[in-house]
Design a protein around this motif. Sequence first.
Motif, PDB file in Angstrom:
ATOM      1  N   SER A   1       5.530   1.101  13.147  1.00 25.36           N
ATOM      2  CA  SER A   1       4.171   1.539  12.474  1.00 25.36           C
ATOM      3  C   SER A   1       3.914   0.535  11.367  1.00 25.36           C
ATOM      4  O   SER A   1       4.887   0.221  10.654  1.00 25.36           O
ATOM      5  N   LEU A   2       2.513   0.379  11.083  1.00 25.05           N
ATOM      6  CA  LEU A   2       2.224  -0.614  10.219  1.00 25.05           C
ATOM      7  C   LEU A   2       0.927  -0.161   9.432  1.00 25.05           C
ATOM      8  O   LEU A   2       0.048   0.424  10.040  1.00 25.05           O
ATOM      9  N   GLY A   3       0.922  -0.436   8.078  1.00 25.96           N
ATOM     10  CA  GLY A   3      -0.028   0.005   7.325  1.00 25.96           C
ATOM     11  C   GLY A   3      -0.819   1.304   7.171  1.00 25.96           C
ATOM     12  O   GLY A   3      -0.231   2.543   7.843  1.00 25.96           O
ATOM     13  N   LEU A   4      -2.074   1.388   6.573  1.00 26.73           N
ATOM     14  CA  LEU A   4      -2.669   2.869   6.366  1.00 26.73           C
ATOM     15  C   LEU A   4      -4.026   2.599   6.600  1.00 26.73           C
ATOM     16  O   LEU A   4      -4.815   1.740   6.113  1.00 26.73           O
ATOM     17  N   LYS A   5      -4.312   3.615   7.399  1.00 31.64           N
ATOM     18  CA  LYS A   5      -5.994   3.460   7.924  1.00 31.64           C
ATOM     19  C   LYS A   5      -6.756   4.538   7.247  1.00 31.64           C
ATOM     20  O   LYS A   5      -7.882   4.403   6.776  1.00 31.64           O
ATOM     21  N   ARG A   6      -5.921   5.890   6.936  1.00 32.38           N
ATOM     22  CA  ARG A   6      -6.855   6.935   6.421  1.00 32.38           C
ATOM     23  C   ARG A   6      -5.925   7.781   5.622  1.00 32.38           C
ATOM     24  O   ARG A   6      -4.784   8.067   6.185  1.00 32.38           O
ATOM     25  N   ILE A   7      -6.330   8.402   4.572  1.00 33.86           N
ATOM     26  CA  ILE A   7      -5.751   9.636   3.505  1.00 33.86           C
ATOM     27  C   ILE A   7      -6.666  10.404   3.659  1.00 33.86           C
ATOM     28  O   ILE A   7      -7.635  10.397   3.267  1.00 33.86           O
TER      29      ILE A   7
ATOM     30  N   THR B   1     -10.555  15.958   4.038  1.00 30.73           N
ATOM     31  CA  THR B   1     -11.651  15.089   3.209  1.00 30.73           C
ATOM     32  C   THR B   1     -10.736  13.772   2.926  1.00 30.73           C
ATOM     33  O   THR B   1      -9.513  13.635   2.366  1.00 30.73           O
ATOM     34  N   GLU B   2     -11.681  12.720   3.284  1.00 31.27           N
ATOM     35  CA  GLU B   2     -11.158  11.186   2.966  1.00 31.27           C
ATOM     36  C   GLU B   2     -10.684  10.766   1.610  1.00 31.27           C
ATOM     37  O   GLU B   2     -11.709  10.990   0.870  1.00 31.27           O
ATOM     38  N   LEU B   3      -9.475  10.295   1.165  1.00 30.04           N
ATOM     39  CA  LEU B   3      -9.498   9.836  -0.202  1.00 30.04           C
ATOM     40  C   LEU B   3      -9.603   8.315   0.005  1.00 30.04           C
ATOM     41  O   LEU B   3      -9.084   7.678   0.953  1.00 30.04           O
ATOM     42  N   GLU B   4     -10.547   7.752  -0.834  1.00 30.15           N
ATOM     43  CA  GLU B   4     -10.908   6.287  -0.274  1.00 30.15           C
ATOM     44  C   GLU B   4     -10.212   5.450  -1.785  1.00 30.15           C
ATOM     45  O   GLU B   4      -9.896   5.825  -2.627  1.00 30.15           O
ATOM     46  N   ASP B   5     -10.451   3.941  -1.413  1.00 28.58           N
ATOM     47  CA  ASP B   5     -10.016   3.044  -2.570  1.00 28.58           C
ATOM     48  C   ASP B   5      -8.741   3.008  -2.851  1.00 28.58           C
ATOM     49  O   ASP B   5      -8.420   2.877  -3.879  1.00 28.58           O
ATOM     50  N   ALA B   6      -7.882   3.058  -1.644  1.00 25.85           N
ATOM     51  CA  ALA B   6      -6.142   3.044  -2.086  1.00 25.85           C
ATOM     52  C   ALA B   6      -6.147   1.466  -2.439  1.00 25.85           C
ATOM     53  O   ALA B   6      -6.610   0.540  -1.762  1.00 25.85           O
ATOM     54  N   GLN B   7      -5.266   1.074  -3.531  1.00 30.36           N
ATOM     55  CA  GLN B   7      -4.619  -0.014  -3.747  1.00 30.36           C
ATOM     56  C   GLN B   7      -3.707  -0.740  -2.824  1.00 30.36           C
ATOM     57  O   GLN B   7      -2.972   0.025  -2.169  1.00 30.36           O
ATOM     58  N   ILE B   8      -4.212  -1.937  -2.279  1.00 31.75           N
ATOM     59  CA  ILE B   8      -3.418  -2.599  -1.243  1.00 31.75           C
ATOM     60  C   ILE B   8      -1.804  -2.481  -1.758  1.00 31.75           C
ATOM     61  O   ILE B   8      -1.366  -2.780  -3.041  1.00 31.75           O
ATOM     62  N   ASP B   9      -1.092  -2.028  -0.737  1.00 28.51           N
ATOM     63  CA  ASP B   9       0.516  -2.175  -0.848  1.00 28.51           C
ATOM     64  C   ASP B   9       1.059  -1.253  -1.721  1.00 28.51           C
ATOM     65  O   ASP B   9       2.166  -1.108  -2.380  1.00 28.51           O
TER      66      ASP B   9
ATOM     67  N   GLU C   1      -2.922  14.350   5.346  1.00 28.11           N
ATOM     68  CA  GLU C   1      -2.690  13.800   6.747  1.00 28.11           C
ATOM     69  C   GLU C   1      -2.979  12.175   6.443  1.00 28.11           C
ATOM     70  O   GLU C   1      -3.764  11.638   5.692  1.00 28.11           O
ATOM     71  N   LEU C   2      -2.016  11.327   6.995  1.00 21.85           N
ATOM     72  CA  LEU C   2      -2.060   9.988   6.918  1.00 21.85           C
ATOM     73  C   LEU C   2      -1.907   9.516   8.192  1.00 21.85           C
ATOM     74  O   LEU C   2      -1.374   9.947   9.100  1.00 21.85           O
ATOM     75  N   VAL C   3      -2.998   8.521   8.392  1.00 22.61           N
ATOM     76  CA  VAL C   3      -2.958   7.844   9.679  1.00 22.61           C
ATOM     77  C   VAL C   3      -2.683   6.535   9.557  1.00 22.61           C
ATOM     78  O   VAL C   3      -3.254   5.593   8.498  1.00 22.61           O
ATOM     79  N   THR C   4      -1.880   5.833  10.332  1.00 22.58           N
ATOM     80  CA  THR C   4      -1.360   4.671  10.269  1.00 22.58           C
ATOM     81  C   THR C   4      -2.347   3.507  10.991  1.00 22.58           C
ATOM     82  O   THR C   4      -3.384   3.810  11.735  1.00 22.58           O
TER      83      THR C   4
ATOM     84  N   TYR D   1      -0.243   6.141  14.215  1.00 24.18           N
ATOM     85  CA  TYR D   1       0.700   7.415  13.836  1.00 24.18           C
ATOM     86  C   TYR D   1       0.075   8.218  13.003  1.00 24.18           C
ATOM     87  O   TYR D   1      -0.815   7.785  12.171  1.00 24.18           O
ATOM     88  N   LYS D   2       0.323   9.762  13.044  1.00 23.97           N
ATOM     89  CA  LYS D   2      -0.030  10.326  12.053  1.00 23.97           C
ATOM     90  C   LYS D   2       1.285  11.234  11.208  1.00 23.97           C
ATOM     91  O   LYS D   2       1.940  11.531  11.735  1.00 23.97           O
ATOM     92  N   ILE D   3       0.969  11.144  10.040  1.00 17.85           N
ATOM     93  CA  ILE D   3       1.989  11.880   9.189  1.00 17.85           C
ATOM     94  C   ILE D   3       1.383  12.824   8.538  1.00 17.85           C
ATOM     95  O   ILE D   3       0.452  12.793   7.805  1.00 17.85           O
ATOM     96  N   TYR D   4       1.756  14.345   8.744  1.00 19.01           N
ATOM     97  CA  TYR D   4       1.394  15.484   7.913  1.00 19.01           C
ATOM     98  C   TYR D   4       2.469  15.837   6.943  1.00 19.01           C
ATOM     99  O   TYR D   4       3.338  16.093   7.304  1.00 19.01           O
ATOM    100  N   ILE D   5       1.833  16.352   5.993  1.00 17.73           N
ATOM    101  CA  ILE D   5       2.492  17.180   4.955  1.00 17.73           C
ATOM    102  C   ILE D   5       1.626  18.479   4.993  1.00 17.73           C
ATOM    103  O   ILE D   5       0.695  18.435   4.193  1.00 17.73           O
ATOM    104  N   PRO D   6       2.221  19.662   5.623  1.00 22.03           N
ATOM    105  CA  PRO D   6       1.288  20.735   5.559  1.00 22.03           C
ATOM    106  C   PRO D   6       1.284  21.549   4.180  1.00 22.03           C
ATOM    107  O   PRO D   6      -0.044  22.157   4.024  1.00 22.03           O
ATOM    108  N   ASN D   7       2.030  21.341   3.397  1.00 18.73           N
ATOM    109  CA  ASN D   7       2.201  22.066   1.936  1.00 18.73           C
ATOM    110  C   ASN D   7       2.721  21.003   1.152  1.00 18.73           C
ATOM    111  O   ASN D   7       3.771  20.853   1.068  1.00 18.73           O
ATOM    112  N   GLY D   8       1.769  20.409   0.185  1.00 20.15           N
ATOM    113  CA  GLY D   8       2.287  19.177  -0.587  1.00 20.15           C
ATOM    114  C   GLY D   8       1.929  19.762  -1.938  1.00 20.15           C
ATOM    115  O   GLY D   8       0.996  20.116  -2.307  1.00 20.15           O
TER     116      GLY D   8
END
Length: 169
Positions: free
Chosen positions: A7-13, A28-36, A115-118, A122-129
């Motif tokens: 898996s590589l990178g981040l498409k969506r938070i 709800t999408e969080l935008e403007d993530a700093q590279i790396d 919800e993170l989408v690479t 790939y999808k990574i979920y933390i149901p309760n963070g």
Amino acid sequence: MAVEKSSLGLKRIGIADVLPTALPTVFTELEDAQIDSASVTESEPTTEDVRIEQKKGIYRRIETAEGSTVFTVQLYDVSADNIAALKGGTVTPATAQVGKRWARKETVEVTKALELVTLDDYKIYIPNGYVIALITWALSKSALATITLTITAQDHELGDILIEEPLED
């Protein structure tokens, strides 16, 4: 050629309110993530080794604190709405004289589903963070203001973290 299981990178938070027994269907999408700046990391549990006089080596290992799974990212979006979504507080609408305002009257504990989408789906979920959002407002020409977002996985009926492979074509 077989699909690579890497898996590589981040498409969506995405964030949403925590549901007690399921994953949210809308994030709800969080935008403007700093590279790396984004990562999901696990830490080892803390253990204590018990030794005895009669034998070499470890007699018993005791786990004294569980490890944790943590997502971190730096966000450039310092809008009043984004701050409120991550830190709580209230947003006052803009008027003719004053722009939209965020205000914190008391510190609140914020929990969100994540919800993170690479880039390779790939999808990574933390149901309760458990959410900690810290503002760093750089006051220089060479740096932007950021929100350092840290979300620590907590217990949930589905598990504290879920990783979903993409469907094969």
